[in-house]
Scaffold this motif. Structure first.
Motif, PDB file in Angstrom:
ATOM      1  N   MET A   1      19.673  62.803  77.617  1.00 45.25           N
ATOM      2  CA  MET A   1      20.715  62.480  76.902  1.00 45.25           C
ATOM      3  C   MET A   1      21.053  61.748  77.057  1.00 45.25           C
ATOM      4  SD  MET A   1      21.557  63.068  73.685  1.00 45.25           S
ATOM      5  CE  MET A   1      23.043  61.919  73.106  1.00 45.25           C
ATOM      6  N   THR A   2      20.421  60.384  76.438  1.00 42.20           N
ATOM      7  CA  THR A   2      21.146  58.832  76.350  1.00 42.20           C
ATOM      8  C   THR A   2      22.157  58.556  75.743  1.00 42.20           C
ATOM      9  OG1 THR A   2      19.233  57.981  74.581  1.00 42.20           O
ATOM     10  CG2 THR A   2      18.624  58.028  76.634  1.00 42.20           C
ATOM     11  N   ASP A   3      23.471  57.861  76.695  1.00 42.64           N
ATOM     12  CA  ASP A   3      24.528  57.656  76.222  1.00 42.64           C
ATOM     13  C   ASP A   3      24.238  57.176  75.154  1.00 42.64           C
ATOM     14  OD1 ASP A   3      26.594  59.786  77.291  1.00 42.64           O
ATOM     15  OD2 ASP A   3      25.135  58.969  78.653  1.00 42.64           O
ATOM     16  N   SER A   4      23.818  55.685  75.029  1.00 45.03           N
ATOM     17  CA  SER A   4      23.680  54.547  74.486  1.00 45.03           C
ATOM     18  C   SER A   4      22.628  54.248  73.277  1.00 45.03           C
ATOM     19  CB  SER A   4      23.661  53.958  74.788  1.00 45.03           C
ATOM     20  OG  SER A   4      22.209  53.348  75.783  1.00 45.03           O
ATOM     21  N   ALA A  21      31.518  72.893  73.820  1.00 40.93           N
ATOM     22  CA  ALA A  21      32.493  71.506  73.517  1.00 40.93           C
ATOM     23  C   ALA A  21      31.964  70.101  72.542  1.00 40.93           C
ATOM     24  CB  ALA A  21      32.984  70.753  74.777  1.00 40.93           C
ATOM     25  N   GLU A  22      30.629  70.396  72.428  1.00 46.88           N
ATOM     26  CA  GLU A  22      30.431  69.481  71.687  1.00 46.88           C
ATOM     27  C   GLU A  22      28.366  68.899  71.836  1.00 46.88           C
ATOM     28  OE1 GLU A  22      29.903  64.110  71.973  1.00 46.88           O
ATOM     29  OE2 GLU A  22      31.866  65.672  72.567  1.00 46.88           O
ATOM     30  N   THR A  23      28.095  68.548  70.764  1.00 45.04           N
ATOM     31  CA  THR A  23      26.180  68.876  71.098  1.00 45.04           C
ATOM     32  C   THR A  23      25.881  67.266  69.903  1.00 45.04           C
ATOM     33  OG1 THR A  23      26.396  68.925  68.353  1.00 45.04           O
ATOM     34  CG2 THR A  23      25.928  70.880  69.424  1.00 45.04           C
ATOM     35  N   GLY A  24      24.875  67.016  70.859  1.00 47.05           N
ATOM     36  CA  GLY A  24      24.666  65.916  70.638  1.00 47.05           C
ATOM     37  C   GLY A  24      22.872  65.548  70.456  1.00 47.05           C
ATOM     38  N   THR A  25      22.628  64.594  69.718  1.00 47.92           N
ATOM     39  CA  THR A  25      21.153  64.162  70.052  1.00 47.92           C
ATOM     40  C   THR A  25      20.782  62.889  70.432  1.00 47.92           C
ATOM     41  OG1 THR A  25      20.892  63.391  67.684  1.00 47.92           O
ATOM     42  CG2 THR A  25      20.253  66.093  68.658  1.00 47.92           C
ATOM     43  N   GLY A  26      19.462  62.676  70.634  1.00 47.58           N
ATOM     44  CA  GLY A  26      18.511  60.882  71.103  1.00 47.58           C
ATOM     45  C   GLY A  26      17.807  61.190  71.343  1.00 47.58           C
ATOM     46  N   THR A  27      17.129  59.696  71.472  1.00 43.86           N
ATOM     47  CA  THR A  27      15.794  58.765  72.012  1.00 43.86           C
ATOM     48  C   THR A  27      15.996  58.631  73.611  1.00 43.86           C
ATOM     49  OG1 THR A  27      16.271  56.913  70.493  1.00 43.86           O
ATOM     50  CG2 THR A  27      15.607  58.543  69.909  1.00 43.86           C
ATOM     51  N   GLY A  28      14.850  58.375  73.528  1.00 43.47           N
ATOM     52  CA  GLY A  28      14.458  57.562  75.082  1.00 43.47           C
ATOM     53  C   GLY A  28      15.078  56.663  75.091  1.00 43.47           C
ATOM     54  N   ALA A  49      30.656  66.311  82.214  1.00 43.63           N
ATOM     55  CA  ALA A  49      30.457  67.828  81.712  1.00 43.63           C
ATOM     56  C   ALA A  49      29.383  68.470  82.254  1.00 43.63           C
ATOM     57  CB  ALA A  49      30.221  67.623  79.929  1.00 43.63           C
ATOM     58  N   THR A  50      28.965  69.203  82.591  1.00 42.15           N
ATOM     59  CA  THR A  50      27.751  70.267  82.625  1.00 42.15           C
ATOM     60  C   THR A  50      27.425  70.334  81.444  1.00 42.15           C
ATOM     61  OG1 THR A  50      28.146  70.863  84.725  1.00 42.15           O
ATOM     62  CG2 THR A  50      26.676  71.827  83.683  1.00 42.15           C
ATOM     63  N   LYS A  51      26.095  69.980  80.795  1.00 43.91           N
ATOM     64  CA  LYS A  51      25.336  70.554  79.935  1.00 43.91           C
ATOM     65  C   LYS A  51      23.375  70.552  79.884  1.00 43.91           C
ATOM     66  CE  LYS A  51      25.334  65.787  79.783  1.00 43.91           C
ATOM     67  NZ  LYS A  51      25.427  64.349  80.254  1.00 43.91           N
ATOM     68  N   LEU A  52      23.577  71.556  78.918  1.00 44.93           N
ATOM     69  CA  LEU A  52      22.503  72.805  78.431  1.00 44.93           C
ATOM     70  C   LEU A  52      21.823  71.325  77.772  1.00 44.93           C
ATOM     71  CD1 LEU A  52      22.868  75.657  77.454  1.00 44.93           C
ATOM     72  CD2 LEU A  52      21.927  75.109  79.558  1.00 44.93           C
ATOM     73  N   LEU A  53      20.291  70.476  78.548  1.00 44.74           N
ATOM     74  CA  LEU A  53      19.472  70.027  77.697  1.00 44.74           C
ATOM     75  C   LEU A  53      17.797  71.107  76.474  1.00 44.74           C
ATOM     76  CD1 LEU A  53      19.684  67.225  79.537  1.00 44.74           C
ATOM     77  CD2 LEU A  53      21.149  67.613  78.174  1.00 44.74           C
ATOM     78  N   VAL A  54      17.821  70.420  75.588  1.00 44.27           N
ATOM     79  CA  VAL A  54      16.351  70.730  75.354  1.00 44.27           C
ATOM     80  C   VAL A  54      16.353  69.508  75.119  1.00 44.27           C
ATOM     81  CG1 VAL A  54      15.771  71.563  73.209  1.00 44.27           C
ATOM     82  CG2 VAL A  54      17.602  72.832  73.710  1.00 44.27           C
ATOM     83  N   ARG A  55      14.875  69.204  76.235  1.00 47.02           N
ATOM     84  CA  ARG A  55      14.485  67.442  75.935  1.00 47.02           C
ATOM     85  C   ARG A  55      12.866  67.621  75.817  1.00 47.02           C
ATOM     86  NH1 ARG A  55      12.057  64.532  80.243  1.00 47.02           N
ATOM     87  NH2 ARG A  55      12.457  62.466  79.786  1.00 47.02           N
ATOM     88  N   THR A  56      12.286  66.737  75.194  1.00 41.41           N
ATOM     89  CA  THR A  56      11.121  67.290  74.915  1.00 41.41           C
ATOM     90  C   THR A  56      10.822  65.443  74.533  1.00 41.41           C
ATOM     91  OG1 THR A  56      11.222  68.333  72.822  1.00 41.41           O
ATOM     92  CG2 THR A  56       8.778  67.075  72.977  1.00 41.41           C
ATOM     93  N   GLU A  57       9.415  65.465  75.592  1.00 41.03           N
ATOM     94  CA  GLU A  57       8.582  64.248  75.523  1.00 41.03           C
ATOM     95  C   GLU A  57       7.243  63.767  74.144  1.00 41.03           C
ATOM     96  OE1 GLU A  57       7.746  62.619  79.279  1.00 41.03           O
ATOM     97  OE2 GLU A  57       9.224  63.096  80.249  1.00 41.03           O
ATOM     98  N   GLY A  58       7.557  63.519  73.603  1.00 40.93           N
ATOM     99  CA  GLY A  58       6.496  63.218  72.576  1.00 40.93           C
ATOM    100  C   GLY A  58       6.050  64.245  71.289  1.00 40.93           C
ATOM    101  N   SER A  83      13.018  62.922  73.030  1.00 46.01           N
ATOM    102  CA  SER A  83      13.770  63.064  72.762  1.00 46.01           C
ATOM    103  C   SER A  83      14.258  64.018  73.097  1.00 46.01           C
ATOM    104  CB  SER A  83      13.701  63.676  70.664  1.00 46.01           C
ATOM    105  OG  SER A  83      12.722  65.000  71.270  1.00 46.01           O
ATOM    106  N   CYS A  84      16.298  64.162  72.759  1.00 52.08           N
ATOM    107  CA  CYS A  84      16.592  65.358  73.388  1.00 52.08           C
ATOM    108  C   CYS A  84      17.705  65.628  72.605  1.00 52.08           C
ATOM    109  CB  CYS A  84      17.339  64.872  74.823  1.00 52.08           C
ATOM    110  SG  CYS A  84      17.825  65.868  75.718  1.00 52.08           S
ATOM    111  N   THR A  85      18.517  67.593  73.152  1.00 48.50           N
ATOM    112  CA  THR A  85      19.679  67.507  72.034  1.00 48.50           C
ATOM    113  C   THR A  85      20.285  68.017  73.534  1.00 48.50           C
ATOM    114  OG1 THR A  85      18.638  67.632  70.663  1.00 48.50           O
ATOM    115  CG2 THR A  85      20.320  68.936  71.009  1.00 48.50           C
TER     116      THR A  85
END
Length: 271
Positions: A1-4, A21-28, A49-58, A83-85
Motif C-alpha cells: 500500500m502506498t500512503d501517498s 479497522a479500515e480498507t484502502g486501495t492504491g497504486t505504486g 497497524a498490521t495489515k493484510l495486503l492483496v498485491r498485484t503487479e501488472g 496495485s494493492c488493497t
C-alpha cells in the motif's frame, strides 16, 4: 500500500467491521511533490497497524501478504504496474487473525502463507487465488465464523481503552503513558506487554506514530504551535523533533517537497 497514492476505499462489508479497522486501495505511483520528475516518489508513512495486503503487479496473480507495523517513513520510486488493497487489523486482533503476536511482524512484509502455525496458512488457503473483490467477500464469510468476537476479554478491552486514550482525537488531547496506565489500574509494564502482543509497539512509540500522523493530516488547518498543542506535544520544538525522527525530515521540509532520496521498495521476507 502506498500512503501517498491512496484511492477511495472499497465498501467494507458489515461482517468485517469488527475485524477490519479500515480498507484502502492504491497504486505504486504516489508522489512526494506535485511537480516531481519521473521516476516519481511515494511515501510509506509510519504506521502502527498490521495489515493484510492483496498485491498485484501488472496482470499477474494477486499475492497475499502481511505488513507489520512500520516505525519510520520510507521513500520509494513508484512502480506503475503495482496495485494493492489493504485491510487494517484493529489493535488486539492480530494473534486471532494471523496466529502470531504483533511484535513478531514489526518492520516486516511476509507472505501470509509463510507465517508459522495453522491459522495463517489456513487463511491463505481459503483466500487462494482470488482477486481483490473475491478476497474481501471471502473474508466476510470466514472471519465471523472462525474467530472470537474482538469485544470479548479483559485484555482486549484494556488494550482498546489504552489505544483510545493515547490517540489524538478532535475533542481532547491524548494522555501520557503513565497517566493512562493509572487510569486503567495497570502497571506501565503490563501496558507495554499488552501493546507488544496486540499492537507490536510500545505504548510510547504507538503514541509517537499517532501524533505524527495527526500532524500530517492537519498541517494545513492550524499554525505549527497550535498543532503541537492539540496533538499532545509539549511545544513546537518537541513536535519538530518527533516528526524528524519518524519522517526523516522536519515538517517544513516535508510539506515543501524536500524529501529524503528515494530507495528501492522493501523486499518481502519470510519468518
Amino acid at each position: 500500500m502506498t500512503d501517498s497514492a491512496a484511492e477511495p476505499a472499497p465498501r467494507l462489508p458489515d461482517e468485517l467491521r469488527p475485524w477490519i479497522a479500515e480498507t484502502g486501495t492504491g497504486t505504486g505511483t504516489g508522489t512526494g511533490t506535485e511537480d516531481a520528475d519521473p521516476p516519481k516518489v511515494f511515501v510509506r508513512l509510519p504506521d502502527s497497524a498490521t495489515k493484510l495486503l492483496v498485491r498485484t503487479e501488472g496482470t499477474g496473480r494477486p499475492a497475499l501478504l502481511v505488513s507489520g507495523p512500520r516505525v519510520r517513513a520510507t521513500y520509494h520510486r513508484g512502480k506503475p504496474s503495482v496495485s494493492c488493497t489493504e485491510f487494517r487489523l484493529p489493535p488486539g486482533t492480530v494473534r486471532a487473525v494471523l496466529g502470531v503476536p504483533a511484535v513478531e511482524l514489526v518492520g516486516r512484509v511476509v507472505p501470509l502463507g509463510a507465517l508459522p502455525g495453522r491459522t495463517a496458512r489456513q487463511l491463505a488457503y481459503e483466500l487462494g487465488r482470488l482477486d481483490h473483490e473475491g478476497a474481501v467477500a471471502r473474508l466476510a464469510d470466514l472471519l465471523p465464523d472462525r474467530l472470537p468476537t474482538p469485544a470479548g476479554g479483559t485484555r482486549h478491552a484494556l488494550l482498546r481503552a489504552a489505544v483510545t486514550a493515547l490517540s489524538v482525537r478532535s475533542d481532547r488531547i491524548p494522555g501520557q503513558v503513565g497517566d493512562v496506565a493509572r487510569e486503567l489500574a495497570v502497571s506501565e509494564r503490563q501496558l507495554r506487554n499488552l501493546f507488544s502482543d496486540g499492537v507490536g509497539l510500545s505504548p510510547k512509540h504507538y503514541a509517537r506514530i499517532d501524533r505524527v500522523r495527526a500532524v500530517l493530516a492537519h498541517a494545513d488547518e492550524l499554525r505549527w504551535a497550535d498543532l503541537a498543542v492539540v496533538t499532545g506535544y509539549y511545544d513546537q520544538s518537541h513536535m519538530t523533533s518527533d516528526f524528524r525522527a519518524l519522517m526523516g525530515v522536519p515538517p517544513r521540509s516535508y510539506f515543501t517537497g524536500r524529501l529524503p532520496a528515494p530507495g528501492s521498495c522493501q523486499a518481502i521476507d519470510s519468518p
